[in-house]
Design an enzyme around this catalytic site. Sequence first.
Site, mmCIF file in Angstrom:
data_model
loop_
_atom_site.group_PDB
_atom_site.id
_atom_site.type_symbol
_atom_site.label_atom_id
_atom_site.label_comp_id
_atom_site.label_asym_id
_atom_site.label_seq_id
_atom_site.Cartn_x
_atom_site.Cartn_y
_atom_site.Cartn_z
ATOM 1 N N ASP A 1 0.835 -1.192 0.000
ATOM 2 C CA ASP A 1 0.000 0.000 0.000
ATOM 3 C C ASP A 1 0.880 1.257 0.000
ATOM 4 O O ASP A 1 1.689 1.434 -0.897
ATOM 5 C CB ASP A 1 -0.962 -0.063 1.198
ATOM 6 C CG ASP A 1 -2.039 1.009 1.174
ATOM 7 O OD1 ASP A 1 -3.092 0.792 0.550
ATOM 8 O OD2 ASP A 1 -1.807 2.073 1.786
ATOM 9 N N HIS B 1 -7.439 -6.691 1.093
ATOM 10 C CA HIS B 1 -6.349 -5.735 0.840
ATOM 11 C C HIS B 1 -5.095 -5.995 1.658
ATOM 12 O O HIS B 1 -3.977 -5.793 1.183
ATOM 13 C CB HIS B 1 -6.872 -4.326 1.142
ATOM 14 C CG HIS B 1 -5.829 -3.255 1.085
ATOM 15 N ND1 HIS B 1 -5.136 -2.942 -0.071
ATOM 16 C CD2 HIS B 1 -5.355 -2.424 2.051
ATOM 17 C CE1 HIS B 1 -4.301 -1.956 0.175
ATOM 18 N NE2 HIS B 1 -4.392 -1.620 1.453
#
Length: 291
Positions: free
Chosen positions: A104, A272
């Site tokens: 991320d 995620h």
Amino acid sequence: MFDGFDVFDIETPGATIHGRRGGSGPPVLLLHGIPETHLMWHKVAPRLAEKYTVVATDLRGWGDSGTPPSTSDHEPYSMRAIARDQIEMMRILGYQQFRLVGHDRGARCAYRLALDEPDAVTRLAVMDVVPIGDVYNRADRAFSLSYWVWSFLAAPAPVPEQFIKAAPSVLVDFMLDTWPEVKDAFPPEVRAAYVKQFSDPATAHAICEEFRAAATVDYQQDEADRGNRKIACPVLFLWSQRGQVAKLYDDPMAIWREWADDVRGEPVPVGHFIPEEAPDETTRQLLTFLS
């Protein structure tokens, strides 16, 4: 967590960087995403440390790292500035070259570092992102609704900072509860650490500044490099099979192949937070790629 790892706080020219180091062998730097700190690697780092010297840090503005003042153009929280901290920290530790892994926000710092310092990064692994320039160039209605956090945190100060101050756990719990498929991936003490950093006004402001930089400085730097520079080292790209990258981009691997000649990877059947939701698969992939 992190048994056998040493804790450090290293002064770089830009900010104090907090982190941990453990293991022996070639160095590997692990960088975290939102809303996390270096604690996100607690299931992966000890296993990598059986073969590598593992360094896991909090990015500038996050966790227990420093929150230097920003400027009107947000440059102190650009990925280029954040990456400078990390390479200076690694040099202070004695590592001129290293393997680099980011998830991320950490992945965005990692690919910027690899572009800016090609001699330092021997292998690069990025998780569940595409480059910032591509994010904004491809943004549409689906992006605006699914990635609203980008717009919210990038809004002019002090609006998002004040909302976060009023209820920091609301934002963090939203991300930790709705973005993963594995809902119990975050031990209570880890979740509490993630909430705690958003409870600090200086850290909340720094995080917002990072997103403001993404929409301005980072985007401009990506566009300046597009077609002119590529990542020199091999790249591993892992993405969530059930997350927004898979939903927004028909072929995210093709996007990364515009930025590097040697790219391999695959989707992982979780949400995620790949290293926390699928630590065994993450470790397997990294051990295979980094060797």
